[in-house]
Design a protein around this motif. Structure first.
Motif, PDB file in Angstrom:
ATOM      1  N   HIS A   1       0.596 162.223  36.181  1.00 49.38           N
ATOM      2  CA  HIS A   1       0.876 163.071  37.339  1.00 49.38           C
ATOM      3  C   HIS A   1       1.691 162.321  38.375  1.00 49.38           C
ATOM      4  O   HIS A   1       1.816 161.091  38.348  1.00 49.38           O
ATOM      5  CB  HIS A   1      -0.437 163.550  37.979  1.00 49.38           C
ATOM      6  CG  HIS A   1      -1.129 162.483  38.780  1.00 49.38           C
ATOM      7  ND1 HIS A   1      -0.882 162.285  40.128  1.00 49.38           N
ATOM      8  CD2 HIS A   1      -2.038 161.543  38.433  1.00 49.38           C
ATOM      9  CE1 HIS A   1      -1.615 161.274  40.567  1.00 49.38           C
ATOM     10  NE2 HIS A   1      -2.324 160.810  39.546  1.00 49.38           N
ATOM     11  N   GLU A   2       2.292 163.073  39.317  1.00 45.60           N
ATOM     12  CA  GLU A   2       2.951 162.511  40.496  1.00 45.60           C
ATOM     13  C   GLU A   2       2.614 163.383  41.703  1.00 45.60           C
ATOM     14  O   GLU A   2       2.255 164.560  41.559  1.00 45.60           O
ATOM     15  CB  GLU A   2       4.460 162.429  40.301  1.00 45.60           C
ATOM     16  CG  GLU A   2       5.180 163.755  40.322  1.00 45.60           C
ATOM     17  CD  GLU A   2       6.693 163.597  40.300  1.00 45.60           C
ATOM     18  OE1 GLU A   2       7.173 162.452  40.362  1.00 45.60           O
ATOM     19  OE2 GLU A   2       7.389 164.627  40.219  1.00 45.60           O
ATOM     20  N   ARG A   3       2.760 162.795  42.862  1.00 44.57           N
ATOM     21  CA  ARG A   3       2.453 163.526  44.104  1.00 44.57           C
ATOM     22  C   ARG A   3       3.701 164.255  44.593  1.00 44.57           C
ATOM     23  O   ARG A   3       4.774 163.671  44.690  1.00 44.57           O
ATOM     24  CB  ARG A   3       1.959 162.572  45.175  1.00 44.57           C
ATOM     25  CG  ARG A   3       0.589 161.975  44.858  1.00 44.57           C
ATOM     26  CD  ARG A   3       0.034 161.174  46.027  1.00 44.57           C
ATOM     27  NE  ARG A   3      -1.287 160.652  45.711  1.00 44.57           N
ATOM     28  CZ  ARG A   3      -2.418 161.330  45.886  1.00 44.57           C
ATOM     29  NH1 ARG A   3      -2.372 162.558  46.394  1.00 44.57           N
ATOM     30  NH2 ARG A   3      -3.587 160.802  45.575  1.00 44.57           N
ATOM     31  N   ARG A   4       3.534 165.528  44.903  1.00 41.45           N
ATOM     32  CA  ARG A   4       4.585 166.340  45.507  1.00 41.45           C
ATOM     33  C   ARG A   4       4.002 167.013  46.730  1.00 41.45           C
ATOM     34  O   ARG A   4       3.236 167.971  46.628  1.00 41.45           O
ATOM     35  CB  ARG A   4       5.116 167.389  44.527  1.00 41.45           C
ATOM     36  CG  ARG A   4       5.765 166.811  43.284  1.00 41.45           C
ATOM     37  CD  ARG A   4       6.207 167.909  42.333  1.00 41.45           C
ATOM     38  NE  ARG A   4       6.714 167.355  41.075  1.00 41.45           N
ATOM     39  CZ  ARG A   4       7.025 168.113  40.010  1.00 41.45           C
ATOM     40  NH1 ARG A   4       6.866 169.432  40.075  1.00 41.45           N
ATOM     41  NH2 ARG A   4       7.477 167.538  38.914  1.00 41.45           N
ATOM     42  N   GLY A   5       4.375 166.460  47.889  1.00 40.72           N
ATOM     43  CA  GLY A   5       3.742 166.938  49.109  1.00 40.72           C
ATOM     44  C   GLY A   5       2.291 166.513  49.134  1.00 40.72           C
ATOM     45  O   GLY A   5       1.959 165.339  48.965  1.00 40.72           O
TER      46      GLY A   5
ATOM     47  N   LYS B   1       0.097 167.719  46.925  1.00 45.45           N
ATOM     48  CA  LYS B   1      -0.493 168.071  45.633  1.00 45.45           C
ATOM     49  C   LYS B   1      -0.174 167.011  44.584  1.00 45.45           C
ATOM     50  O   LYS B   1       0.831 166.323  44.653  1.00 45.45           O
ATOM     51  CB  LYS B   1       0.019 169.432  45.165  1.00 45.45           C
ATOM     52  CG  LYS B   1      -0.378 170.597  46.057  1.00 45.45           C
ATOM     53  CD  LYS B   1       0.138 171.909  45.487  1.00 45.45           C
ATOM     54  CE  LYS B   1      -0.266 173.094  46.357  1.00 45.45           C
ATOM     55  NZ  LYS B   1       0.235 174.374  45.792  1.00 45.45           N
ATOM     56  N   ARG B   2      -1.060 166.940  43.590  1.00 48.99           N
ATOM     57  CA  ARG B   2      -0.823 166.084  42.426  1.00 48.99           C
ATOM     58  C   ARG B   2      -0.502 166.999  41.247  1.00 48.99           C
ATOM     59  O   ARG B   2      -1.344 167.793  40.816  1.00 48.99           O
ATOM     60  CB  ARG B   2      -2.039 165.219  42.129  1.00 48.99           C
ATOM     61  CG  ARG B   2      -2.362 164.204  43.230  1.00 48.99           C
ATOM     62  CD  ARG B   2      -3.418 163.218  42.768  1.00 48.99           C
ATOM     63  NE  ARG B   2      -4.670 163.875  42.446  1.00 48.99           N
ATOM     64  CZ  ARG B   2      -5.653 163.313  41.742  1.00 48.99           C
ATOM     65  NH1 ARG B   2      -5.512 162.075  41.271  1.00 48.99           N
ATOM     66  NH2 ARG B   2      -6.771 163.973  41.498  1.00 48.99           N
ATOM     67  N   ILE B   3       0.738 166.865  40.729  1.00 51.60           N
ATOM     68  CA  ILE B   3       1.252 167.767  39.705  1.00 51.60           C
ATOM     69  C   ILE B   3       1.392 167.011  38.383  1.00 51.60           C
ATOM     70  O   ILE B   3       1.883 165.886  38.347  1.00 51.60           O
ATOM     71  CB  ILE B   3       2.623 168.346  40.116  1.00 51.60           C
ATOM     72  CG1 ILE B   3       2.527 169.002  41.499  1.00 51.60           C
ATOM     73  CG2 ILE B   3       3.120 169.338  39.078  1.00 51.60           C
ATOM     74  CD1 ILE B   3       1.580 170.174  41.568  1.00 51.60           C
TER      75      ILE B   3
ATOM     76  N   THR C   1      -1.623 171.621  38.508  1.00 57.42           N
ATOM     77  CA  THR C   1      -2.175 170.641  39.430  1.00 57.42           C
ATOM     78  C   THR C   1      -3.298 169.885  38.740  1.00 57.42           C
ATOM     79  O   THR C   1      -3.918 170.383  37.789  1.00 57.42           O
ATOM     80  CB  THR C   1      -2.715 171.308  40.698  1.00 57.42           C
ATOM     81  OG1 THR C   1      -3.819 172.155  40.341  1.00 57.42           O
ATOM     82  CG2 THR C   1      -1.645 172.132  41.400  1.00 57.42           C
TER      83      THR C   1
ATOM     84  N   PRO D   1      16.900 169.469  44.718  1.00 60.18           N
ATOM     85  CA  PRO D   1      15.768 170.392  44.873  1.00 60.18           C
ATOM     86  C   PRO D   1      15.859 171.291  46.103  1.00 60.18           C
ATOM     87  O   PRO D   1      15.541 172.493  46.018  1.00 60.18           O
ATOM     88  CB  PRO D   1      14.562 169.446  44.967  1.00 60.18           C
ATOM     89  CG  PRO D   1      15.024 168.170  44.341  1.00 60.18           C
ATOM     90  CD  PRO D   1      16.474 168.073  44.615  1.00 60.18           C
TER      91      PRO D   1
END
Length: 464
Positions: A27-31, A33-35, A53, A176
């Protein structure tokens, strides 16, 4: 020019080494959230996929193991994949954040038998390395990247770019914020984007977007720094978890050796010596040296030798990582095959057997015949650690040389002219001998000599 692009969507997972059999996701953090970026097959079978998520995925599968994305590991994996890919093209570069690797194939396409031969070969080789990739071909690097994500067949002509790319989704743009802004305006495909004026796009999203679109369509040069393979090879692979058995090390070793083979072929070189190092927690590294009897660059051949060494290698603890090193490179020992002469094949099989014996028994257990600067036959050889090429042409010599010459009552049937050998006068062991090829009553071929100092006959060797 014609560019080939490799799109590696599962690189965040595949760069971490052999996947476990239990469900795993990266996973990676986007904002806030962990996606999830990539998942293994065990997770897919449990209906877990990229884009979810972490909270939702673990809600569906409480036993899901989740690890954070490691950009450094991805960049290293792409670099070593680039070392391997250099055998297919000399111009090459990659973009680690986008998980893309490009190489120019137009100049070497005929050598590899065309796209219909090259693309399946690449796909099979990548699967053997443990990578899943989409392959795209187009006249510009960025068009090849879009084509690799679509996987709908190569684009060979620049005039076809706008028509073929027009239906691809805007989500593939590496901007993006622009994608989000355009989507809110109802622009969903590249064709719709290209109908908008470049000046307006530059004012709203900055000049980078129209510049990118011109490079995408080949209307502007796409100058990038080309990748150059290192002069000294070093491949380090960290594992997701400790590997306890030597058998479990074979997957990462096979990947490392296959990448190494591509690097050697790109350099048109070979090695006769390389090392593996295995890292452990709380213990010194375990070093395994591989020495070959002749320069080689074939991964399958390397793996046979490594397997033999692994069987007798005692690891003090489970392995956390391995490193493959090679510093000295040689000219490959390549020969043209002969339909009717099998000696080259037999020589290769003989060298392979010697290397397997050295790997299994140890380098000190195998000795080769070496020459010494001495005239007398019994002094002119020694047991050498490595095979030594002959430095002079000699008359026929028997394979079996007796430890001590055996006296003969009378000479056997002699064949040919004598060969005079003298020596030893400088150290008190003066000898003057006339050697003959001879034949015994039973038909055996002998090597005999007459001592010129006293006239006596001796047998010194025999063939059969």
């Amino acid at each position: 020019m014609l560019w080939l692009c490799l799109h590696l969507p599962a690189l965040p997972l595949e760069a971490l080494g052999p996947p476990p059999e239990t469900p795993l996701a990266v996973h990676e953090r986007r904002g806030g959230k962990r996606i999830l970026l990539a998942v293994n097959e065990a997770a897919v079978r449990q209906r877990i996929g990229p884009g979810m998520t972490v909270a939702a995925a673990q809600g569906l599968l409480p036993g899901l193991r989740v690890v954070e994305r490691q950009p450094r590991a991805e960049k290293q994996a792409l670099q070593h994949l680039a070392d391997w890919a250099c055998q297919f093209g000399s111009e090459l570069f990659f973009d680690a954040p986008r998980r893309l690797l490009w190489l120019e194939i137009g100049s070497s396409l005929k050598y590899f038998g065309g796209l219909e031969s090259l693309l399946p070969r690449l796909q099979t080789s990548l699967q053997g390395l443990g990578y899943s990739a989409g392959l795209g071909v187009a006249p510009t690097p960025e068009a090849a990247a879009w084509n690799a994500q679509a996987e709908d067949g190569p684009i060979l002509k620049a005039r076809d770019l706008q028509e073929r790319l027009g239906y691809y989704p805007l989500g593939w743009l590496p901007f993006p914020e622009a994608v989000e802004g355009l989507a809110s305006s109802g622009v969903k495909t590249l064709a719709e984007l290209l109908r908008l004026p470049a000046d307006g796009l530059a004012r709203r999203f900055g000049p980078a977007l129209p510049d990118y679109l011109q490079r995408l369509l080949g209307q502007r040069p796409d100058a990038r720094e080309r990748y150059q393979p290192p002069k000294v090879y070093r491949r380090r692979m960290e594992f997701l978890g400790a590997i306890e058995s030597t058998e479990g090390l074979l997957f990462p070793i096979r990947r490392a050796l296959t990448e190494f083979q591509g690097y050697l072929r790109a350099r048109d070189s070979a090695v006769q010596h390389f090392t593996f190092e295995f890292e452990h927690e709380g213990h010194p590294r375990t070093r395994m040296e591989l020495r070959l009897t002749a320069p080689a660059r074939d991964a399958a051949h390397f793996l046979v030798v490594v397997r033999e060494r692994l069987e007798r290698l005692a690891l003090p603890a489970p392995s956390l990582a391995l490193t493959l090193r090679a510093e000295r490179f040689l000219v490959p020992d390549l020969h043209q095959g002969d339909l009717f002469d099998q000696r080259l094949q037999q020589d290769g099989e003989w060298l392979g057997l010697l290397e397997k014996l050295q790997a299994r028994l140890g380098a000190d257990a195998i000795r080769f015949l070496g020459l010494r600067a001495e005239h007398l036959p019994e002094r002119s050889w020694h047991a050498a650690r490595q095979p030594q090429p002959g430095q002079a042409a000699f008359p026929p010599r028997p394979f079996w040389l007796l430890a001590r010459p055996q006296p003969l009552q009378q000479p056997p049937r002699l064949r040919g002219r004598p060969e005079r050998i003298e020596g030893g006068w400088w150290d008190g062991a003066d000898a003057q001998r006339d050697y003959f090829l001879a034949e015994s009553d039973s038909g055996s071929q002998l090597w005999v000599y007459r001592d010129a100092l006293n006239g006596n006959w001796f047998m010194h060797g025999l063939w059969a």
